[in-house]
Enzyme design. Structure first.
Site, PDB file in Angstrom:
ATOM      1  N   ASP A 185      34.606 -20.864  50.299  1.00  0.00           N
ATOM      2  CA  ASP A 185      33.861 -19.645  49.975  1.00  0.00           C
ATOM      3  C   ASP A 185      32.695 -20.013  49.076  1.00  0.00           C
ATOM      4  O   ASP A 185      32.761 -20.979  48.307  1.00  0.00           O
ATOM      5  CB  ASP A 185      34.786 -18.639  49.273  1.00  0.00           C
ATOM      6  CG  ASP A 185      34.340 -17.197  49.457  1.00  0.00           C
ATOM      7  OD1 ASP A 185      35.033 -16.441  50.175  1.00  0.00           O
ATOM      8  OD2 ASP A 185      33.279 -16.812  48.899  1.00  0.00           O
TER       9      ASP A 185
ATOM     10  N   ASP B 162      28.563 -22.914  50.940  1.00  0.00           N
ATOM     11  CA  ASP B 162      27.821 -21.782  51.498  1.00  0.00           C
ATOM     12  C   ASP B 162      27.683 -22.027  52.998  1.00  0.00           C
ATOM     13  O   ASP B 162      27.147 -23.068  53.401  1.00  0.00           O
ATOM     14  CB  ASP B 162      26.448 -21.720  50.808  1.00  0.00           C
ATOM     15  CG  ASP B 162      25.649 -20.504  51.230  1.00  0.00           C
ATOM     16  OD1 ASP B 162      25.727 -20.099  52.408  1.00  0.00           O
ATOM     17  OD2 ASP B 162      24.920 -19.969  50.380  1.00  0.00           O
TER      18      ASP B 162
ATOM     19  N   TYR C  45      23.523  -6.552  61.699  1.00  0.00           N
ATOM     20  CA  TYR C  45      24.966  -6.799  61.792  1.00  0.00           C
ATOM     21  C   TYR C  45      25.420  -6.765  63.254  1.00  0.00           C
ATOM     22  O   TYR C  45      26.184  -7.626  63.704  1.00  0.00           O
ATOM     23  CB  TYR C  45      25.697  -5.734  60.963  1.00  0.00           C
ATOM     24  CG  TYR C  45      27.157  -5.991  60.737  1.00  0.00           C
ATOM     25  CD1 TYR C  45      27.588  -6.956  59.828  1.00  0.00           C
ATOM     26  CD2 TYR C  45      28.131  -5.248  61.409  1.00  0.00           C
ATOM     27  CE1 TYR C  45      28.939  -7.175  59.593  1.00  0.00           C
ATOM     28  CE2 TYR C  45      29.476  -5.457  61.184  1.00  0.00           C
ATOM     29  CZ  TYR C  45      29.879  -6.425  60.269  1.00  0.00           C
ATOM     30  OH  TYR C  45      31.217  -6.635  60.046  1.00  0.00           O
TER      31      TYR C  45
ATOM     32  N   THR D 176      38.432  -3.221  52.717  1.00  0.00           N
ATOM     33  CA  THR D 176      38.180  -4.471  51.984  1.00  0.00           C
ATOM     34  C   THR D 176      37.032  -4.220  50.998  1.00  0.00           C
ATOM     35  O   THR D 176      36.350  -3.183  51.085  1.00  0.00           O
ATOM     36  CB  THR D 176      37.726  -5.606  52.931  1.00  0.00           C
ATOM     37  OG1 THR D 176      36.420  -5.275  53.413  1.00  0.00           O
ATOM     38  CG2 THR D 176      38.685  -5.821  54.081  1.00  0.00           C
TER      39      THR D 176
HETATM   40  N1  LIG Z   1      35.827  -4.889  56.455  1.00  0.00           N
HETATM   41  C1  LIG Z   1      35.458  -4.423  57.635  1.00  0.00           C
HETATM   42  O1  LIG Z   1      35.426  -3.211  57.868  1.00  0.00           O
HETATM   43  C2  LIG Z   1      35.077  -5.363  58.738  1.00  0.00           C
HETATM   44  C3  LIG Z   1      34.996  -4.850  60.041  1.00  0.00           C
HETATM   45  C4  LIG Z   1      34.618  -5.702  61.083  1.00  0.00           C
HETATM   46  C5  LIG Z   1      34.352  -7.035  60.825  1.00  0.00           C
HETATM   47  N2  LIG Z   1      34.452  -7.501  59.549  1.00  0.00           N
HETATM   48  C6  LIG Z   1      34.126  -8.897  59.332  1.00  0.00           C
HETATM   49  O2  LIG Z   1      35.235  -9.560  58.773  1.00  0.00           O
HETATM   50  C7  LIG Z   1      34.785 -10.617  57.920  1.00  0.00           C
HETATM   51  C8  LIG Z   1      35.414 -10.444  56.547  1.00  0.00           C
HETATM   52  O3  LIG Z   1      35.000  -9.193  56.026  1.00  0.00           O
HETATM   53  P1  LIG Z   1      35.628  -8.587  54.695  1.00  0.00           P
HETATM   54  O4  LIG Z   1      35.598  -7.136  54.857  1.00  0.00           O
HETATM   55  O5  LIG Z   1      36.871  -9.301  54.366  1.00  0.00           O
HETATM   56  O6  LIG Z   1      34.459  -8.981  53.651  1.00  0.00           O
HETATM   57  P2  LIG Z   1      34.558  -9.272  52.080  1.00  0.00           P
HETATM   58  O7  LIG Z   1      33.202  -8.956  51.522  1.00  0.00           O
HETATM   59  O8  LIG Z   1      35.725  -8.586  51.487  1.00  0.00           O
HETATM   60  O9  LIG Z   1      34.794 -10.868  52.030  1.00  0.00           O
HETATM   61  C9  LIG Z   1      33.822 -11.723  52.565  1.00  0.00           C
HETATM   62  C10 LIG Z   1      33.930 -13.092  51.916  1.00  0.00           C
HETATM   63  O10 LIG Z   1      32.884 -13.913  52.463  1.00  0.00           O
HETATM   64  C11 LIG Z   1      32.327 -14.674  51.412  1.00  0.00           C
HETATM   65  N3  LIG Z   1      30.953 -15.070  51.745  1.00  0.00           N
HETATM   66  C12 LIG Z   1      29.870 -14.267  51.860  1.00  0.00           C
HETATM   67  N4  LIG Z   1      28.777 -14.999  52.100  1.00  0.00           N
HETATM   68  C13 LIG Z   1      29.178 -16.289  52.162  1.00  0.00           C
HETATM   69  C14 LIG Z   1      28.491 -17.506  52.389  1.00  0.00           C
HETATM   70  N5  LIG Z   1      27.156 -17.551  52.576  1.00  0.00           N
HETATM   71  N6  LIG Z   1      29.202 -18.660  52.420  1.00  0.00           N
HETATM   72  C15 LIG Z   1      30.546 -18.639  52.193  1.00  0.00           C
HETATM   73  N7  LIG Z   1      31.237 -17.513  51.944  1.00  0.00           N
HETATM   74  C16 LIG Z   1      30.557 -16.350  51.936  1.00  0.00           C
HETATM   75  C17 LIG Z   1      32.370 -13.743  50.216  1.00  0.00           C
HETATM   76  O11 LIG Z   1      32.237 -14.455  48.980  1.00  0.00           O
HETATM   77  C18 LIG Z   1      33.719 -13.073  50.394  1.00  0.00           C
HETATM   78  O12 LIG Z   1      34.747 -13.804  49.748  1.00  0.00           O
HETATM   79  C19 LIG Z   1      33.253 -10.525  57.906  1.00  0.00           C
HETATM   80  O13 LIG Z   1      32.730 -11.417  58.864  1.00  0.00           O
HETATM   81  C20 LIG Z   1      33.003  -9.097  58.334  1.00  0.00           C
HETATM   82  O14 LIG Z   1      31.741  -8.932  58.944  1.00  0.00           O
HETATM   83  C21 LIG Z   1      34.817  -6.706  58.502  1.00  0.00           C
END
Ligand SMILES: NC(=O)c1ccc[n+]([C@@H]2O[C@H](COP(=O)([O-])OP(=O)(O)OC[C@H]3O[C@@H](n4cnc5c(N)ncnc54)[C@H](O)[C@@H]3O)[C@@H](O)[C@H]2O)c1
Length: 238
Positions: free
Chosen positions: A32, A52, A142, A177
């Site tokens: 992360d 990253d 997105y 989340t």
């Molecule tokens: N939560 C939702 O409703 C939802 C729905 C569909 C898809 N998603 C996808 O699921 C995945 C996880 O989402 P989430 O809701 O758990 O998000 P979140 O924001 O809770 O967690 C995302 C994590 O990614 C890390 N991150 C961000 N940029 C980064 C980078 N450049 N390099 C390394 N790490 C990085 C952040 O530090 C964080 O720990 C994402 O790809 C999101 O698009 C989420």
């Protein structure tokens, strides 16, 4: 013991995957960009590497280091992701680039960096979204990124079947989340979207994690190139 690397594993869906994989007897590492991932990893009892996903060099070093320490990488979950919202005619270029860089390119770079260390029988699960299949105003970057993730998943599945490495995606609807809570707090998401989810609720992390862990594991041994939507029926009714 099999081991998996979870990008974006410090929070949300990624962290849920780490906890569930641990319960199922996998060794895990969190990758992360957020240094807070270190404390999270210690609490869960896994290793942490700060990297990253927009920097391929960092990823190559991170995956090589993890493979040196823990052996071949049996599973990769690409959960690192962000969102930026706004009307398409005014979306700042920086927002477009950031979403594409992290959600789309970052997913590909992580697959590429992990590939040399993934043995026959290993698997990748990428996080797509229902917005790869349905339009919600204000989500152009997105939607483009997540549609691209579905494309990456298909092509890598076909190319890497020779080893074999299976490559699948999971496409959640709105999941409880930090990502979604931040959007609700900022007023960029309205829970009225749930009116179009037949099951009428946010997904919980646990709802999504089961599909990811299934696709990563041997019970999905002949499934590759697929995107499994975990969405309470949204993609058909939305
Ligand atoms: N939560 C939702 O409703 C939802 C729905 C569909 C898809 N998603 C996808 O699921 C995945 C996880 O989402 P989430 O809701 O758990 O998000 P979140 O924001 O809770 O967690 C995302 C994590 O990614 C890390 N991150 C961000 N940029 C980064 C980078 N450049 N390099 C390394 N790490 C990085 C952040 O530090 C964080 O720990 C994402 O790809 C999101 O698009 C989420």
């Amino acid at each position: 013991m099999k081991h998996a690397v979870v990008t974006g594993g410090a929070k949300g869906i990624g962290l849920g995957v780490v906890r569930e994989l641990r319960r199922e007897g996998w060794q895990c590492e969190i990758l992360d960009a957020d240094p807070a991932g270190q404390a999270v990893a210690e609490e869960v009892g896994v290793a942490f590497v700060r990297a990253d996903v927009t920097h391929p060099d960092e990823l190559r070093a991170a995956f090589a280091g993890l493979a040196d320490r823990f052996g071949p990488i049996d599973g990769l979950v690409n959960s690192a992701g962000i969102n930026r919202t706004g009307p398409s005619d005014q979306l700042p270029e920086a927002d477009w680039r950031r979403v594409i860089d992290i959600d789309l390119s970052g997913t590909f770079y992580a697959c590429q960096a992990a590939y040399p260390h993934m043995p026959p029988g290993s698997a990748i699960v990428n996080l797509a979204s229902v917005l790869a299949t349905r339009a919600l105003p204000g989500r152009v970057a997105y939607s483009a990124a997540k549609s691209g993730v579905v494309g990456i998943t298909r092509v890598l599945a076909v190319e890497w079947a020779a080893r074999p490495i299976r490559v699948n995606a999971v496409g959640p609807s709105w999941t409880d989340t930090p990502l979604i809570r931040d959007q609700l707090a900022a007023g960029t998401l309205d829970l009225e979207v749930l009116d179009r989810v037949p099951m009428r609720r946010l997904a919980q992390v646990e709802d999504v994690v089961g599909a990811i862990v299934f696709l990563l594991g041997d019970k999905a041994s002949f499934i590759t190139g697929q995107t499994l939507y975990v969405d309470g029926g949204y993609t058909w009714a939305g």
